[in-house]
Design an enzyme around this catalytic site. Structure first.
Site, short mmCIF file in Angstrom:
data_model
loop_
_atom_site.label_atom_id
_atom_site.label_comp_id
_atom_site.label_asym_id
_atom_site.label_seq_id
_atom_site.Cartn_x
_atom_site.Cartn_y
_atom_site.Cartn_z
N LYS A 44 0.85 -1.18 0.00
CA LYS A 44 0.00 0.00 0.00
C LYS A 44 0.89 1.24 0.00
O LYS A 44 1.70 1.44 0.91
CB LYS A 44 -0.90 0.00 1.23
CG LYS A 44 -1.71 1.29 1.40
CD LYS A 44 -2.55 1.20 2.66
CE LYS A 44 -3.15 2.55 3.01
NZ LYS A 44 -3.93 2.49 4.25
N ASP A 136 -13.53 -0.32 13.23
CA ASP A 136 -14.20 -0.34 11.92
C ASP A 136 -14.40 -1.77 11.44
O ASP A 136 -14.14 -2.09 10.28
CB ASP A 136 -13.40 0.47 10.90
CG ASP A 136 -14.24 0.83 9.67
OD1 ASP A 136 -15.48 0.83 9.78
OD2 ASP A 136 -13.66 1.11 8.61
#
Length: 604
Positions: A44, A136
């Site tokens: 990433k 989350d």
């Protein structure tokens, strides 16, 4: 290729990019091959050199790089470029998000749903033990691989427990997150239960309408349980409690409760059945598996079978929003940051490749004898439907057991008398809520806190014993009704001791019952309040009905083990003319011929 591209002049050294997996406003995720080993990885790249964004990514790597769990996607490396940009290298896995599986199949079998919940709860527990809250948890962050095993990913908005939190995904956010209060592990338990609910029913527990309506539902509306199979309702009700103190305190406790429930309800092979169902569901989406699509197969880091590989790290499972708090860590192709190896194996600077060996920490030396303690834990309960609430309710829990899963089972068993009392309250309310007395009953419930007093008796080394005085208010004259009950739990198994295990067989016969009633005196504070009230210890017969109230088989629920001996409970059904109760303590020497010798030996 769509998306903002990282300038060609910088790539994390030692890797060859294979294909892009996803891109967003703040970064992109690529599938790459480690040049030296040939193993696939996901990288990433942060698309900005903003100091705050880079610091957030670095903090995330430092926070979660120590997590060692087969249920969490592993972090291999944090790297920075000369001009200040950053990237993380993480485990690439072959699979799809749970979100994709649910979109394809609508819902899962109960066994498959329990497998998904168990795996990601264990992943959450690994973070909770470090004081980290995910914040989350949602289907897009649970990754299912081709063999049916799942992993937890995307810790992009994770934080230390106790920090105020408005981040998350609204469909799964706990009430305290909506109110921007401190987020603890209980918030993750709530979100995981909401996802489990969706797996079983095909929809989240609360959905539709405006964000304000969704907030109201999470804060105030009762959980709709009609579509949840009866054996699973208590699990869902507990995990989706409005107040965090009413939920299991950490994911590991919830996972232990799930394991016991699944085995009892669906048999010893429940997990195998669930994994097989998940694998079948994921197989229908095999064309979307990132490694297969890139022609990399399932080998290397992604193919370690029963745990090393997860499902779709940074896969094409859709963007992952951070609720109101996304910022620089907003989603990229379904992944923010994932973690797994010890921090010692994570490079925190430069552009080189970190070592791939997991840094094993030296096992801690543990004392030969476990020091177990029973403590009184204050919690709160509420039933918004009936108005019943309790503040500062006292629950007896143990701490100090080395086996945390066992400790969770023990604490669940210690709490069961209270859970049963609450379940009865809900049942009683359901029977009268449409009647004329319901408004008055609800007003009384809302006006005064119910009572839950806990008292610890024996606490180890083999058994823990507790007593509860539980009362709630009723419409009849504003009085109360309730129970006094005891529970004794085996610290080696987590099982509740029954009368047949606590007492000798002869003590539970009619002759043994007469011995009990002759030898154990009525407490001095108790006097019959009515000719109908017989306060014998066992074999009491209810007036007019002839029904036995205190049978020998229930004696264990009125026996408290202590270091000095045994306390026997007389009465204990609060409400009505025969509502008195009291305790008679007896030393071990006077009850040795009545109790199981093994119990006495272990308790003394």
């Amino acid at each position: 290729m769509k998306g903002i591209r990282v300038p060609e002049e910088w790539r994390v050294g030692g890797f060859t990019e294979v294909r892009e997996l996803g891109a967003g406003a703040f970064g992109r995720v690529v599938l790459a091959r480690h040049d030296a080993s040939g193993r696939p990885v996901a990288i990433k790249y942060l698309l900005t050199a903003d100091a705050g964004a880079v610091a957030a990514l670095r903090r995330e790597a430092e926070l979660l790089g120590r997590v060692q769990s087969p249920h969490v996607v592993r972090l291999y490396q944090f790297a920075t470029s000369a001009d200040g940009r950053a990237a993380i290298v993480m485990e690439a896995v072959n699979g799809v998000t749970l979100k994709r599986v649910l979109e394809e199949h609508g819902r899962l079998t109960p066994e498959a749903s329990l497998v998904v919940l168990k795996g990601s709860l264990l992943g959450l527990d690994a973070a909770h033990r470090l004081g980290v809250v995910h914040r989350d948890y949602k289907p897009a962050n649970v990754l299912v691989q081709g063999d049916g095993l799942s992993k937890l990913a995307d810790f992009g908005v994770a934080t230390h427990a106790g920090q105020a939190s408005g981040a998350g995904t609204p469909l799964y956010m706990a009430p305290e997150q909506w109110q921007r209060q401190a987020a603890g592990p209980e918030a993750d338990v709530y979100a995981a239960t909401a996802v489990f609910y969706q797996c079983v029913t095909g929809r989240p527990p609360f959905a539709g309408g405006s964000q304000a309506a969704l907030m109201h539902a999470h804060l105030s509306e009762p959980v709709p349980l009609d579509d949840i199979p009866e054996p699973l309702r208590r699990l869902v009700w507990s995990g989706l409690a409005k107040r965090p103190e009413e939920r299991p305190p950490v994911a590991g406790d919830f996972a232990a409760a799930l394991e016991d429930l699944a085995r009892t309800t669906y048999g010893a092979g429940w997990e195998h059945q669930g994994i097989r169902a998940l694998a079948t569901g994921a197989a229908a989406l095999a064309a979307a598996f990132p490694l297969a699509a890139a022609g990399l197969g399932t080998g290397g880091a992604a193919g370690a079978g029963a745990g090393a590989a997860g499902a779709g790290a940074a896969g094409a499972g859709g963007a992952s929003a951070a609720g109101s708090g996304g910022g620089a860590m907003a989603a990229v192709g379904g992944t923010k940051v994932v973690a797994g190896v010890a921090l010692g194996a994570v490079a925190l600077g430069g552009g080189g490749v970190a070592a791939y060996q997991v840094a094993k920490s030296k096992p801690k030396q543990r004392p030969a004898v476990q020091q177990v303690a029973a403590v009184t834990t204050p919690v709160s309960f509420s039933n918004p439907d009936s108005g019943m609430f309790a503040t500062g309710a006292q629950i007896i829990t143990v701490k100090g057991l080395r086996d945390t899963a066992l400790q969770a089972r023990v604490n669940q068993a210690l709490r069961k008398p209270v859970d049963d009392f609450l379940a009865q309250e809900r049942k009683d309310w359901a029977s009268i809520k449409g009647g004329s007395v319901a408004p008055q009953w609800r007003r009384l419930n809302k006006a005064r806190s119910a009572i839950f007093k806990g008292r610890a008796g024996l606490a180890g080394p083999r058994y823990v014993s507790a007593a509860y005085d539980m009362r709630r208010w009723i419409y009849a004259g504003g009085g109360s009704m309730g129970q006094v009950r005891t529970v004794t739990v085996d610290l080696q198994t987590g099982k509740t001791l029954q009368s047949t295990e606590m007492f000798q067989p002869a003590a539970l016969t009619p002759a043994g019952v007469r011995t009990f009633n002759q030898r154990v005196p009525l407490p001095a504070n108790m006097r019959p309040t009515s000719p109908n009230c017989d306060y014998s210890l066992v074999a009491r017969t209810a007036p007019n009905t002839g029904r036995e109230i205190y049978g020998a088989d229930t004696l264990a629920t009125r026996t408290l083990l202590t270091k000095q001996g045994v306390e026997f409970l007389f009465g204990g059904n609060i409400g009505g003319e025969c509502s008195a109760y009291g305790w008679t303590p007896m030393p071990w020497a006077k009850v040795g011929d009545l109790l199981n010798p093994e119990v006495i030996k272990a308790a003394r």
